[in-house]
Design a protein around this motif. Structure first.
Motif, mmCIF file in Angstrom:
data_model
loop_
_atom_site.group_PDB
_atom_site.id
_atom_site.type_symbol
_atom_site.label_atom_id
_atom_site.label_comp_id
_atom_site.label_asym_id
_atom_site.label_seq_id
_atom_site.Cartn_x
_atom_site.Cartn_y
_atom_site.Cartn_z
ATOM 1 N N LEU A 49 1.494 -1.498 -13.554
ATOM 2 C CA LEU A 49 0.267 -2.165 -14.357
ATOM 3 C C LEU A 49 0.125 -1.487 -15.736
ATOM 4 N N VAL A 50 0.180 -0.123 -15.599
ATOM 5 C CA VAL A 50 -0.283 0.540 -17.147
ATOM 6 C C VAL A 50 0.916 0.319 -17.858
ATOM 7 N N ALA A 51 2.357 0.222 -17.510
ATOM 8 C CA ALA A 51 3.485 -0.183 -18.422
ATOM 9 C C ALA A 51 3.287 -1.420 -18.844
ATOM 10 N N ARG A 52 2.545 -2.265 -18.164
ATOM 11 C CA ARG A 52 2.528 -3.603 -18.754
ATOM 12 C C ARG A 52 1.472 -3.798 -19.698
ATOM 13 N N GLY A 53 0.637 -2.886 -19.948
ATOM 14 C CA GLY A 53 -0.473 -2.925 -21.007
ATOM 15 C C GLY A 53 -1.751 -3.386 -20.303
ATOM 16 N N VAL A 54 -1.724 -3.289 -18.814
ATOM 17 C CA VAL A 54 -3.132 -3.953 -18.305
ATOM 18 C C VAL A 54 -4.060 -2.658 -18.284
ATOM 19 N N SER A 55 -5.412 -3.058 -18.924
ATOM 20 C CA SER A 55 -6.587 -2.077 -18.784
ATOM 21 C C SER A 55 -7.625 -2.411 -17.893
ATOM 22 N N ARG A 56 -7.732 -3.648 -17.444
ATOM 23 C CA ARG A 56 -8.664 -4.259 -16.433
ATOM 24 C C ARG A 56 -8.189 -4.751 -15.035
ATOM 25 N N VAL A 57 -8.875 -4.506 -14.046
ATOM 26 C CA VAL A 57 -8.553 -5.188 -12.795
ATOM 27 C C VAL A 57 -9.528 -6.088 -12.259
ATOM 28 N N CYS A 58 -9.418 -7.229 -11.540
ATOM 29 C CA CYS A 58 -10.376 -7.780 -10.924
ATOM 30 C C CYS A 58 -9.955 -8.000 -9.468
ATOM 31 N N ILE A 114 0.912 -1.082 -0.196
ATOM 32 C CA ILE A 114 0.114 0.036 -0.014
ATOM 33 C C ILE A 114 0.855 1.277 -0.046
ATOM 34 N N GLU A 115 2.131 1.228 0.689
ATOM 35 C CA GLU A 115 2.847 2.527 1.042
ATOM 36 C C GLU A 115 3.597 2.673 -0.511
ATOM 37 N N ARG A 116 3.446 1.907 -1.416
ATOM 38 C CA ARG A 116 4.092 2.033 -2.657
ATOM 39 C C ARG A 116 2.995 1.783 -3.812
ATOM 40 N N LEU A 117 1.752 2.409 -3.555
ATOM 41 C CA LEU A 117 0.640 1.893 -4.290
ATOM 42 C C LEU A 117 1.131 2.671 -5.893
ATOM 43 N N VAL A 118 1.454 4.023 -5.691
ATOM 44 C CA VAL A 118 1.482 4.688 -7.239
ATOM 45 C C VAL A 118 2.640 3.683 -8.169
ATOM 46 N N PRO A 119 3.797 3.547 -7.644
ATOM 47 C CA PRO A 119 4.839 2.821 -8.533
ATOM 48 C C PRO A 119 3.856 1.427 -8.968
ATOM 49 N N PHE A 120 3.104 0.917 -8.176
ATOM 50 C CA PHE A 120 2.363 -0.612 -8.788
ATOM 51 C C PHE A 120 1.486 -0.458 -9.843
ATOM 52 N N LEU A 121 0.592 0.937 -9.404
ATOM 53 C CA LEU A 121 -0.387 1.361 -10.518
ATOM 54 C C LEU A 121 0.599 1.695 -11.715
ATOM 55 N N ASP A 122 1.432 2.197 -11.637
ATOM 56 C CA ASP A 122 2.425 2.822 -13.006
ATOM 57 C C ASP A 122 2.969 1.584 -13.616
ATOM 58 N N PHE A 126 -7.888 3.164 -8.973
ATOM 59 C CA PHE A 126 -7.304 2.269 -10.007
ATOM 60 C C PHE A 126 -7.830 3.025 -11.396
ATOM 61 N N GLU A 127 -9.294 3.636 -11.159
ATOM 62 C CA GLU A 127 -9.849 4.187 -12.193
ATOM 63 C C GLU A 127 -8.963 5.547 -12.652
ATOM 64 N N ASP A 128 -8.360 6.086 -11.685
ATOM 65 C CA ASP A 128 -7.662 7.238 -12.045
ATOM 66 C C ASP A 128 -6.528 6.916 -12.838
ATOM 67 N N TRP A 129 -5.986 5.812 -12.988
ATOM 68 C CA TRP A 129 -4.845 5.278 -13.864
ATOM 69 C C TRP A 129 -5.594 4.616 -14.866
ATOM 70 N N GLY A 130 -6.676 4.939 -15.225
ATOM 71 C CA GLY A 130 -7.284 4.314 -16.580
ATOM 72 C C GLY A 130 -7.569 2.866 -16.399
ATOM 73 N N LEU A 131 -7.605 2.205 -15.257
ATOM 74 C CA LEU A 131 -7.881 0.894 -15.032
ATOM 75 C C LEU A 131 -9.306 0.643 -14.608
ATOM 76 N N VAL A 132 -10.056 -0.294 -15.632
ATOM 77 C CA VAL A 132 -11.258 -0.675 -15.398
ATOM 78 C C VAL A 132 -11.397 -1.720 -14.422
ATOM 79 N N ALA A 133 -12.237 -1.505 -13.325
ATOM 80 C CA ALA A 133 -12.669 -2.599 -12.452
ATOM 81 C C ALA A 133 -13.613 -3.392 -12.967
#
Length: 270
Positions: free
Chosen positions: A59-68, A49-57, A113-120
Motif C-alpha cells: 500500500l505504501v509503495a503504491r502511494g496510499v496514505s488513507r484507508v477506509c 492476514i498471515e502476510r499482512l506486513v507485505p500488504f501494508l508495504d 495500519f497507522e504504524d505504516w503511516g496510513l490514516v484510517a
C-alpha cells in the motif's frame, strides 16, 4: 479531501463497499482473501492476514496514505505455515486484541495500519450523505414509540459497553430481543418467529446505534432495504437509529421500502 488513488478501500461483503466506490471513484480496492466484495469493474488487491506486513508495504509503495474499512468480514481461518517472518512478530499483538473482543480487534487493526503511516477514515467521511441526521424520514412516530426508543437506546448502550451488539427490539417497554454475534437479520427473524408462537405486545421498534466509545472509523452500524423487510416481517412499527451514527444503505430504496411496508424510519437525536 477527495478520495482517489491515495485511498485504499478495504472491502468486505455486503452493499456498502460498492456504494463507497461509486461515491469516490479511483480508490484502490483491496479484499481479504476469501471475502470477495461486490464492487463491480475493479480488480482488487487481495491479501491474507498471515502476510499482512507485505500488504501494508505494498500500500505504501503504491502511494496510499488513507484507508477506509467497509463491509462485513468474519474472522478468517489462520494458516500458521503461511506467516512471513515480519508478520509473525505481530501475532501476539493481534491474538491479545482478538481475545479482548471485536472492538479491541478493530482498534488493533487501525493501529497497525497507522504504524505504516496510513490514516484510517470512516465511511461517513468518504460518503457523508450515507449518514442521516436527526428527523423522521418517513412514517409517524408516536409517544409510545419515543418511550420504546428511549428504553432500547439504554439497552443498546448497556450491550455495547460489554462489546455485545448494536441493536435491540422493544415493544411497549418490553425487550423482545437484542443483537449479538449472529447479527441484525437473525435477531429480527427471532422476533418474527417468537411472535408467531407466543403472545407479545403489538408494534414496537428496532433501534440501532454505535457502541459507547466505539471508534466510528470502522464497523459503523448500517441499515438498508433488507432491514426494513425484516422489521416489517417481525410486525414492528418502525426503525429508530442514532442520528449521525448509522449508515443508511441505498437511502431511496430503504425509504421506499419503509413507505410500502407502512413503518417509520427515524433518526433519533441524543
Amino acid at each position: 479531501m477527495s478520495a482517489g488513488a491515495e485511498t485504499a478501500l478495504i472491502a468486505g461483503t455486503g452493499g456498502l463497499p460498492a456504494l463507497l466506490a461509486a461515491a469516490a471513484p479511483g480508490m484502490l480496492l483491496c479484499e481479504l482473501d476469501g471475502f470477495p466484495s461486490a464492487v463491480p469493474g475493479a480488480e482488487p488487491l487481495r491479501f491474507r492476514i498471515e502476510r499482512l506486513v507485505p500488504f501494508l508495504d505494498a500500500l505504501v509503495a503504491r502511494g496510499v496514505s488513507r484507508v477506509c474499512f467497509a463491509g462485513a468480514i468474519r474472522r478468517p481461518k489462520i494458516e500458521p505455515e503461511m506467516f512471513d517472518a515480519q508478520t509473525a512478530l505481530l501475532v501476539p499483538r493481534l491474538v491479545g486484541a482478538m481475545q479482548a473482543g471485536d472492538d479491541a480487534t478493530l482498534r488493533a487493526v487501525i493501529e497497525l495500519f497507522e504504524d505504516w503511516g496510513l490514516v484510517a477514515v470512516g465511511a461517513d467521511e468518504i460518503a457523508p450523505d450515507l449518514v442521516p441526521g436527526a428527523g423522521v424520514l418517513t412514517g409517524t412516530v408516536t409517544a409510545t414509540d419515543e418511550a420504546d426508543a428511549k428504553r432500547a437506546a439504554a439497552i443498546v448502550a448497556a450491550l455495547g459497553s460489554v462489546d455485545v451488539g448494536q441493536g435491540a427490539v422493544v415493544a411497549r417497554g418490553l425487550c423482545l430481543a437484542v443483537e449479538s454475534l449472529p447479527g441484525t437479520d437473525a435477531m429480527l427473524d427471532f422476533v418474527a418467529a417468537h411472535r408467531a408462537l407466543h403472545p407479545a405486545p403489538a408494534g414496537g421498534l428496532f433501534f440501532k446505534a454505535p457502541k459507547p466509545g466505539q471508534d466510528r472509523r470502522i464497523d459503523l452500524p448500517a441499515i438498508g432495504p433488507q432491514t426494513v423487510a425484516k422489521a416489517a416481517a417481525a410486525g414492528l412499527s418502525g426503525i429508530a437509529f442514532e442520528a449521525g451514527g448509522v449508515l443508511l444503505l441505498d437511502r431511496a430504496a430503504t425509504i421506499a421500502a419503509a413507505v410500502t411496508a407502512g413503518i417509520f424510519l427515524w433518526g433519533r437525536a441524543g
